[in-house]
Every structure is written in C-alpha cells, then in structure tokens.
Design a protein around this motif. Structure first.
Motif, mmCIF file in Angstrom:
data_model
loop_
_atom_site.group_PDB
_atom_site.id
_atom_site.type_symbol
_atom_site.label_atom_id
_atom_site.label_comp_id
_atom_site.label_asym_id
_atom_site.label_seq_id
_atom_site.Cartn_x
_atom_site.Cartn_y
_atom_site.Cartn_z
ATOM 1 N N TYR A 193 39.750 39.690 59.788
ATOM 2 C CA TYR A 193 40.417 40.279 60.959
ATOM 3 C C TYR A 193 39.768 41.630 61.241
ATOM 4 N N GLY A 261 46.106 31.702 63.852
ATOM 5 C CA GLY A 261 46.002 32.247 62.500
ATOM 6 C C GLY A 261 45.805 31.210 61.420
ATOM 7 N N VAL A 269 38.911 36.828 63.533
ATOM 8 C CA VAL A 269 39.769 37.274 64.632
ATOM 9 C C VAL A 269 39.452 38.734 64.897
ATOM 10 N N GLY A 287 45.495 37.506 57.045
ATOM 11 C CA GLY A 287 44.298 38.114 57.594
ATOM 12 C C GLY A 287 43.707 39.105 56.608
ATOM 13 N N MET A 289 41.675 42.348 56.711
ATOM 14 C CA MET A 289 41.339 43.362 57.711
ATOM 15 C C MET A 289 40.074 44.137 57.343
#
Length: 457
Positions: A193, A261, A269, A287, A289
């Motif tokens: 993400y 997701g 993403v 996710g 990050m």
C-alpha cells in the motif's frame, strides 16, 4: 491633672526607671483627668507603649563573662543575669526551637521527595543492579529517556510515542494495515500500500512498479474505467491497472465495496487518502504500507514550480511569480503529512495530532527517503521482487525512471535557509519538519528489516 501619684519602688535599679517613665506619661497629653461624679476624679487608665525598654535591658547586661557574677550564665555569647521566678532565656530559646523545627521539617520533606524519585527510577533496574547501573538509570529517568539496564538507548522502533505520560494508540481506522516490525511481509496475505505524498517520488515508484516490474495497480490510473459492478484488470499505456479510482474518498469507497483489498489480481494499492485507503483491507488481507519522504520545505518549493507548469492552475498561479509570493498565498500547503497521518485535514493542529502521526509511522510504515534514493530502492526491491519479473529490461527501466528520467521532474533554484520564503514555508510546515526528522530516524532503524544474509565460508 492628678496632683499626686503613688509610685512603688522595687529594690533593684528598675524602680528609678519606672518612676521616670510614669512621670513622663503623666505629662503626656494622652493622660487626662475626667470627672467621675460629684467631687471625684480618676486618671484614665489608657496604656502607652513603654519606651527604651530594649535599650535599658541591653544596657543592664554584663558585656563580658568576667563582669558576670555567680548568678549569671552565657547564652549565644551574651551573659545574662538570673532573676528569681523569671527565665531570661525563654524568648531566644523558643525562637531557636521554632527555627530548628522548620528547618528539620523542610529537610525531611525534601529528602523524602528525593528518595521517592530515586526509588521509582531504580525500580526497573532490579534489586541486583550495581552502583553504576543505578546511577545511569536514575540520571536517564530524570532526563525522560528510556534505557535498558546497560544504559544503552532503546531502539526508536521499540519506543511508543508518549504524550502527557500516556502512550499514543494508532487510530482503529488503520487496523487494516500491518505492523511492519511485528508482521513480516507475506505476499499471499498482504498487499503493498503506497501512501502517496506529492512531490516525493511516489509517481516514480508507481511507474517502476507498473511499467518496469509488471505489477497490477489499484490507483488513480483507473479513473476513466471506474465503471461497472465488478473488478477488471485493464491494460494500457504500458501498464496493468484495476478499474477503480483511488484518488478520492468516493472512488475508494467503491473499490472497498468491490473487494479490491482481498482480490488476488491486485499487487499494489496507491492513494493519498491514508485512512480511506486503509479501509479496503481486512485482518486476513492486510495492507503493507510504504511511503517516500522528502524535506517539507524542499517539497513545498517543488510543488510551487509544478503548479506553475500545470495548465489546470494557470489562472490561480498567474499572480504568483516567486516562491515568496506563493508562501504568502492561500495555495500553500499547511503540514500536509501531519494532517493526512492524523486524519485532520482541516482546523488547528495540536501536539496530539503530531504524536498520532509519529506513532502511525513507527508502527505501520516502511520509510523511504528521496535523499537516500539508492538505499530506499534497494529496500523496495526486496518487497517488489516477490512478484516482479526479473530481466535486464526491468533493471534498465527501473534505473531510468528512478535516477535520471523520473516523471514530473523540474529544475529550479533552491530556497536558501533563513530567507523570507524559507521562514514562511517553515511556519506553514513546522509539524511536518519535526515529523520528517522522526521519519529519518525510523529509516535508520528499519535497516535491520532489510539486511541481506551473508554466507560465511
């Protein structure tokens, strides 16, 4: 006035002084005769403060020990005459006792406070800590720095952000993001993400992931194809992307409803809306990050020149020809990173917002620095390599986009520190500047997550 006053003289020398004082008082206007019926008078009994009492008392004291007789004793260097039925030392004794009592109480309280601080600071070190360890622990406690028993500072990733003696918790809306130090990246369960920060190299990361590595993206690339009630992979412009728009909250909500997701076809993403974007993930598909960071003032200056060349902002930027003018305008950003990390896009920022932003970075984000391009890309490659194709074309493409032909590149003169423009941009980004320095420390600490194993011969 009264014609006669009876005075009684004592056997010692004080009677003479008393007689003189009474005569003086009788001659004073404070004493007058007042009628008490027919043929009767009476002196008013109003008292007047006695004069020269202290002087006469001191004059009557022997000056040396030799002058004192057998009925004298010394007190604090003075010899005072004993009198039957009267203790001349009473007043100074009482004063001295009160003084010593006050001092002892104050000293006792101060000692107890020090002992309490010392005890609390040494409690974590255990009963068997040696003297040097105790001294280090006590000193560091007073400095409010966490240390281990050896006196070495704990790693920043292990130190929760504290505000007003309370640990800051990550907002529940980000529960769909993995804790990067506690949950290793698993491509079967996690999706990368990319939190997009403007003018920090995020566009280059997306281009590399899609054009060079062949990863399927869920980003704003699908804005024109964000239609229908099902997810589809679209190929075009040398990349693969999903038919969703992650550039605004409404588009992100649609992507969430369609299950982006948890869809296995999506590799990465990307969105600037951290909290909305995190909502598309769930505990089974978290996710992972990642974000690229840049000094906030450098980022603000780059944004100014980017807006100047953007036709969509031509009308707004026509009157803003310099960075200083831009820094005074309503277009200048105000602590963009802190606001998006704390989910406070408007209103006044407080230390709590800054603390939340730091805790989110500490627990949820893999840090990349534009200032450390090579090392940042090395770390990202270790995440990308799990699904990316490995070929010479890939590496050539990656090097081109990352080092010398990155998208959105603009050349401009830097703003000098201390200039009017720099100072105004600093005022607008003071929270972000502190956050950036914190991110740099996290970048150093996260190096251990990307250490390559070395085989010893």
């Amino acid at each position: 006035m009264l014609s006669e006053v009876h005075l009684e003289t004592s056997h010692d020398g004080d009677g003479v002084h008393q007689q003189e004082e009474q005569q003086h008082l009788l001659q004073s206007s404070s004493y007058s005769a007042m009628p008490r019926g027919p043929n009767k008078t009476r002196a008013a009994t109003m008292k007047r403060p006695r004069r020269h009492v202290v002087k006469r008392a001191i004059d009557s004291l022997p000056l040396t020990e030799g002058e004192a007789g057998d009925d004298t004793e010394l007190l604090l260097g003075f010899s005072m005459k004993k009198r039957s039925g009267h203790d001349p030392y009473r007043a100074p004794k009482v004063a001295l006792a009160i003084f010593l009592l006050v001092c002892s109480i104050g000293g006792y309280q101060g000692f107890n406070e020090y002992r309490a601080v010392l005890s609390s600071s040494l409690s974590s070190s255990g009963a068997n800590s040696d003297t040097s360890a105790e001294e280090i622990e006590h000193r560091e406690t007073l400095l409010n720095v966490q240390t281990d028993l050896s006196g070495q500072h704990q790693n920043i990733e292990d130190m929760p952000v504290v505000l007003f003696n309370e640990h800051i918790e990550v907002p529940w809306q980000l529960s769909g993001l993995a804790n990067v130090f506690e949950e290793p990246y698993d491509p079967e369960k996690n999706k990368l993400y990319l939190w997009t920060i403007p003018r920090c190299g995020s566009t280059s990361i997306r281009r590399i992931a899609s054009h060079c590595l062949g990863l399927t993206m869920a980003s704003e690339a699908g804005k024109g194809d964000a239609i229908g009630d099902s997810l589809q992979v679209v190929e075009g412009n040398g990349m693969k992307y999903v038919n969703v728009d992650m550039s605004n909250p409404a588009g992100i909500e649609r992507a969430k409803e369609l299950g982006v997701g948890g869809w296995s076809e999506v590799d990465m993403v990307s969105s600037s809306y951290l909290y909305d974007g995190a909502g598309i993930f769930d505990p089974d598909h978290k996710g992972y990050m990642i974000a690229m960071f840049r000094h906030p003032i450098e980022r603000a200056v780059s944004l100014f020149y980017n807006l100047k060349s953007n036709k969509a902002y031509a009308e707004q930027m026509v009157s803003l020809s310099t960075v200083e003018q831009y820094s005074r305008s309503s277009l200048v950003e105000n602590n963009w990173m802190t606001r998006f990390l704390s989910n406070s896009l408007s209103g006044e920022l407080t230390p709590e917002h800054e603390a939340i932003a730091k805790e989110v970075l500490r627990t949820k984000c893999i840090i990349g620095l534009l200032q450390e391009k090579a090392e940042s890309m090395r770390r990202l490659e270790m995440l990308f390599d799990v699904k990316a194709e490995k070929s010479q074309r890939r590496y050539d493409c990656q090097e081109k986009l990352w080092y010398w032909d990155w998208p959105g590149k603009n050349r401009h003169e830097p703003v000098l520190e201390g200039s009017e423009a720099w100072n105004r941009l600093y005022e607008q980004n003071s929270f972000d500047i502190r956050l950036y320095e914190y991110a740099r420390e996290l970048f150093k600490a996260q190096g251990k997550l990307f250490q390559t194993s070395v085989t010893e011969e």
